[in-house]
Design a protein around this motif. Structure first.
Motif: not given
Length: 395
Positions: A32-33, A35-38, A41-42, A44-45, A230, A238
């Motif tokens: 996931g990216n 920057s996504s909130i799902y 994505g988290t 990856s964050k 970012q 990204t």
């Protein structure tokens, strides 16, 4: 592939298996990216934050002071260009050394075309800048000092703490290109008064295409790549999550094993230096004998041409270089070797061997024998060597 001996770790290192394993999930499972909130994505964050924390701890820095880049060259460009633009209200003078990597030197040349004035400090015969020269170069309009932590060709380690003190005393930003040093030497940005620091993943058994720039809190420096939000709006794009995860693991491994790894590599380095220095006549060790990177060996051999030596070693399965990998296509002698006072004809005959903990004494013995054989053959074909021997025999 046939068996080979790899002695070019300053150019790049083999990616450690642990690093590869740390990266794989972010290609296929947690893709996931960030920057996504799902949830995808988290994940990856979270990986990005974990790597940021590991790297910050290794420097005695705050995680919010670490900004990921596409490598050391981008980090150098960002540090110099953005610091120059941010400080132009106070002055347009920058100080660097004559033996910097071209990522710094070429960026300085770019800034000169934009009206900035650059002072290129000389180094001594070992490749170390003279602190008195640095002090004399400082002016009221000096806004940045950029001196590399350790040289990529001859391995010389600079007096970074003293340079940082001079910069701090004069209210000047201090940037160091630590691409060759990070992961191999202990670095404390607080103790050393470093404001900006560049590093790259593939020099410490991490992946290519990833690096970081340390920016001290409070340093006013402009964004380098514009677009998204970012890296706290300072470096758009990204995030390279697999690369960042790999860099974090490489840093974790490097700093958890640093003393043991450096000790082992340094013994190999010293063994190689002693054998070459004692067994091959008319050669010169370049760089400081003691204040050098644990893995660096750089010799110049009189009466030969370095490129021919590299080809002959390659034919025996030995990977080496004559200087920076970024200038391997150039026919000009190394600017570093010229800066330490070598004449062109000797600078052309240079050989850089950079080791890893995976190298063995047996490999080094095989390498020394191959160098001795190659140097002997090349000198037999050299009219300069023939004339030199005739003159020696007459004495």
């Amino acid at each position: 592939m046939d068996k080979f001996i790899y002695l070019d770790n300053a150019a790049t290192t083999r990616t450690a298996p642990e690093v590869v394993n740390a990266m794989i999930p972010y290609f296929s499972e947690h893709y996931g990216n960030a920057s996504s909130i799902y949830r995808l994505g988290t994940e990856s964050k979270r990986a990005i934050m974990q790597s940021r924390e590991v790297i910050a701890k290794s420097l005695n820095a705050d995680p919010l002071e670490i900004y990921f880049t596409a490598g050391g060259t981008e980090a150098d460009n960002w540090a110099l260009i953005a610091a120059a633009e941010s400080g132009e209200g106070r002055g347009r003078h920058i100080i660097t050394s004559k033996i910097e990597h071209h990522a710094v030197l070429h960026t300085c040349q770019y800034l000169e075309k934009r009206g900035y004035e650059i002072t290129y400090i000389d180094v001594d015969e070992k490749g170390i800048i003279r602190l008195e020269d640095l002090k004399k170069a400082v002016r009221k309009d000096t806004i940045l000092i950029s001196v590399m932590f350790a040289n990529n060709e001859i391995g010389t380690i600079q007096p970074i703490k003293q340079i940082g003190e001079i910069a701090k005393e004069n209210g000047i930003l201090f940037h160091t290109d630590a691409v060759q040093a990070y992961g191999h030497l202990a670095i404390d940005v607080e103790e050393l008064n470093i404001d900006l620091l560049s590093a790259s993943g593939h020099k410490l058994y991490g992946p290519k295409g990833i690096g970081f720039l340390y920016i001290r809190k409070g340093v006013k420096i402009r964004s380098f790549i514009h677009g998204g939000a970012q890296e706290r709006k300072r470096r758009a794009g990204t995030e390279n999550v697999p690369g960042i995860a790999g860099l974090g693991m490489a840093a974790k491994l490097a700093f958890s094993q640093m003393e043991e790894r450096a000790g082992k590599i340094q013994k190999l380095r010293d063994y190689l230096i002693e054998r070459i220095g004692n067994e091959i006549p008319y050669c010169r060790l370049n760089g400081d004998r003691e204040r050098r990177l644990p893995n660096n060996v750089n010799f110049s051999f009189q009466f030969i041409e370095g490129e021919s030596l590299l080809i002959m070693l390659d034919m025996k399965g030995i990977c080496a270089s004559s200087g920076s990998a970024c200038t391997s296509g150039s026919l000009d002698p190394s600017h570093v070797l010229l800066a330490i006072g070598l004449p062109h004809e000797i600078a052309h005959g240079s050989l850089r061997l950079t080791l890893s903990e995976e190298n063995t004494i047996e490999e080094l013995d095989e390498t020394v024998e191959a160098i001795k054989e190659a140097v002997g053959k090349l000198r037999q074909m050299s009219p300069l060597y023939e004339d030199f021997i005739k003159k020696q025999n007459k004495i």
